[in-house]
Each structure stands twice: as C-alpha cells, then as structure tokens.
Design an enzyme around this catalytic site. Structure first.
Site, PDB file in Angstrom:
ATOM      1  N   SER A   1       0.979  -1.234  -0.069  1.00  7.23           N
ATOM      2  CA  SER A   1      -0.214   0.246  -0.158  1.00  7.23           C
ATOM      3  C   SER A   1       0.528   0.916  -0.031  1.00  7.23           C
ATOM      4  CB  SER A   1      -0.774   0.205   1.566  1.00  7.23           C
ATOM      5  OG  SER A   1      -1.800   0.987   0.692  1.00  7.23           O
TER       6      SER A   1
ATOM      7  N   GLU B   1     -10.746   1.545   3.209  1.00  7.68           N
ATOM      8  CA  GLU B   1     -10.866   2.656   2.069  1.00  7.68           C
ATOM      9  C   GLU B   1     -11.264   3.284   1.540  1.00  7.68           C
ATOM     10  OE1 GLU B   1      -8.591   2.014  -1.834  1.00  7.68           O
ATOM     11  OE2 GLU B   1      -6.803   2.588  -0.477  1.00  7.68           O
TER      12      GLU B   1
ATOM     13  N   LYS C   1      -4.515  -7.204   3.319  1.00 10.82           N
ATOM     14  CA  LYS C   1      -4.644  -5.861   2.455  1.00 10.82           C
ATOM     15  C   LYS C   1      -6.385  -6.138   1.853  1.00 10.82           C
ATOM     16  CE  LYS C   1      -2.991  -2.480  -0.379  1.00 10.82           C
ATOM     17  NZ  LYS C   1      -4.126  -2.598  -1.672  1.00 10.82           N
TER      18      LYS C   1
ATOM     19  N   HIS D   1      -8.062  -3.692   4.537  1.00 11.09           N
ATOM     20  CA  HIS D   1      -7.804  -1.943   4.198  1.00 11.09           C
ATOM     21  C   HIS D   1      -8.155  -1.353   3.047  1.00 11.09           C
ATOM     22  CE1 HIS D   1      -4.917   0.307   1.579  1.00 11.09           C
ATOM     23  NE2 HIS D   1      -3.969   1.164   2.796  1.00 11.09           N
ATOM     24  N   ASN D   2      -8.345  -2.318   1.913  1.00 11.55           N
ATOM     25  CA  ASN D   2      -9.160  -1.462   0.608  1.00 11.55           C
ATOM     26  C   ASN D   2     -10.521  -1.340   1.404  1.00 11.55           C
ATOM     27  OD1 ASN D   2      -6.168  -1.717   0.179  1.00 11.55           O
ATOM     28  ND2 ASN D   2      -6.625  -1.971  -1.997  1.00 11.55           N
TER      29      ASN D   2
END
Length: 298
Positions: free
Chosen positions: A120, A177, A170, A173-174
């Site tokens: 990231s 986001e 990840k 995380h996205n």
C-alpha cells in the site's frame, strides 16, 4: 543484496528505483521494453526472458512478482517455475485475492518457497517507502527482512501469519479505504452545497492539522481542491479494482455486517460519467491522487 523483479507498472517501477537507490542489485523483466529501459538507466539489470532473469540471480533467489491480480499472476509464476529451484522464493506483491494466494501456495508447495505481500501507499509510497502487509513462513520472512525494510517506510511492515494473511489484511485495508474515501467525499459535498461560499482547499488544510480526521486522504483532498476547486476536469464515474467487493463477500461469509463498506461500493457501482455528481468526483479525485488511477474526464 539482490532481487529479481517481474512487472514495472506504477508500483513496481517505484519499488525498483527505490531499491536501486539503496544499492540493491535488481534484475528486471517487463512486457514493455520502454519501462525496462527507464530503470536500466538507474542501474537495473535487464532480462529478456523469465529464464534469463532467474539465471542472472544467485541462488537462493528472491523474485518479486508485481502484476495485476488474477490470470497475470498465474502466468508469471508458470513462466518462472521451470527455472527456479526448491530453495528460491517467489513473492506476489500485487493485490491478489487471498484465496487465490492459498490456491497458488498449494500448487507451489515443494517446488519453490512462496510469500504474499500486500503493498500500500500508491506510486509515491512505492518510490519512497511503502506499507507492506506480509503472509508466509517466518523463516522466509527473516531471510528477506533486510530487503523488505528497504522497500518499506519506517515501521511500515509486519508479518501477520501464514501464507494468505498478507493479502487478506490488504483486502480489508482496501475495504476500509472505500468507507473513508466515501465519508470524505460526502462531507465535502455538504460543504460545497452550503450557503457560506466555503473554500474547500482551506477547510481541508485545517482539517489536516491536528484535527481528529487529519490523514493522507484529507491531505490529498486539499491538493485536489487547490488544483481544481470545482473538480470540473474530474470524472464522476468511480472505477473499482475489486478489493472492496472481496471484503464485502468475505465479511458475508464470516457473518460480519459491513454496511459502510457495502454502501461505499454500491455508490461506485452506480456512479456515471454523465451525472457530474460532486460527491462522486471527490472519490474519483482521491483515487487519482493516491493511486495514479486515470480519473480525468475523457
């Protein structure tokens, strides 16, 4: 230290240049020769084939694959596999779905070591220090820790578990986001609609100095509003690369309710270039800022 690198997109090229700057030997392969020529100017060693890339590295080799998720990852691994040995390590540093990573791990077991690293930070992070979310065997992690610390920003890396854990972290995380970007955009749209004739760039400058919501996203919003206060040149169509939907589907399987991420994804799916919706333009502008995604009107 040395590493092989397959894939010189926005993220891959930045990581390679960063490694070269720190004195690491990097052997590169990429479909586009122009990108290879660019990094060769800074000291990278070119390889015309996957076999040549492997041969130019000393064993045990480390080979980082940085290509779009899905079939391209399988293709690159299949092209490397005949030339590597059991001691070598292949890293998938792209945005792969964690279940694909688990599938690949089963296929590669006994043939080559394999790790997953969610990366990231966008092109800027890749060039100057990324955030790395890592899955795999602890011995493999220790073996490459020095190189990972070069690639990562200070303290911006962690081994989270066995193979697949990095891409799982990840993925979430996205998903987060998506929700954060949507809330920034909705707040900006309310500010824009008010009767106060507010300067959004100034507001987001202040927001980004010791407020509870100061963040890189708020900083990128300020930049976008300074460059184009009404976002006239930004498309209101918000593209999606899939990770948010993966988070939603995985949450459903785990029986976890994620209404914010789900609604943020729905907004993207319904967005159109014709709507000229300011809220959607803000999300689009943020995608352009942190990821270098094409978001300008066509």
């Amino acid at each position: 230290m040395q590493i092989g690198f397959v894939g010189l997109g926005k993220m891959g090229k930045g990581i390679v240049l960063h490694l070269l700057e720190k004195g690491v030997k990097v052997v590169v392969w990429n479909r586009s020769q122009d990108d290879v020529d660019e990094v060769v100017k800074f000291g990278a060693i070119p390889a015309k084939t996957h076999k040549e890339l492997v041969e130019k590295l000393k064993t045990p080799r480390i080979i980082w694959v940085m290509v779009p998720q899905g079939a391209p990852v399988d293709e690159m691994i299949n092209k490397l596999l005949p030339h590597v040995n059991k001691k070598d390590l292949i890293i998938d540093g792209g945005n792969s779905f964690y279940k694909d990573t688990l599938r690949r791990g089963k296929k590669l077991k006994g043939k080559v070591h394999f790790m997953d690293i969610g990366t990231s930070g966008g092109p800027g992070g890749a060039r100057h220090g990324a955030c790395l979310m890592i899955g795999g065997d602890k011995k493999d992690y220790k073996r490459i820790e020095k190189i990972l610390k070069i690639i990562a920003a200070p303290k911006a890396l962690g081994l989270f578990g066995n193979l697949g854990a990095g891409h799982f972290v990840k993925m979430v995380h996205n998903g987060i986001e998506y929700g954060m970007m949507q809330s920034v955009a909705e707040g900006a749209a309310v500010l824009k609609k008010s009767n106060f004739k507010l300067d959004l760039a100034e507001i987001f400058r202040v927001y980004n100095n010791q407020s509870v919501i100061d963040s890189r996203l708020v900083g990128w919003a300020e930049e976008a509003f300074r460059e184009d206060p009404n976002l006239k040149n930004i498309s209101s169509k918000i593209d999606s690369t899939g990770e948010g939907e993966w988070t939603i589907n995985t949450a459903r399987q785990l029986k976890v309710d994620v209404p914010i991420i789900k609604k943020s994804f729905d907004v993207r799916q319904k967005s159109t270039a014709e709507s000229e919706d300011f809220r959607d333009k803000v999300v689009s502008a943020l995608r352009g800022k942190f990821g270098g995604h094409p978001v300008r009107k066509v």
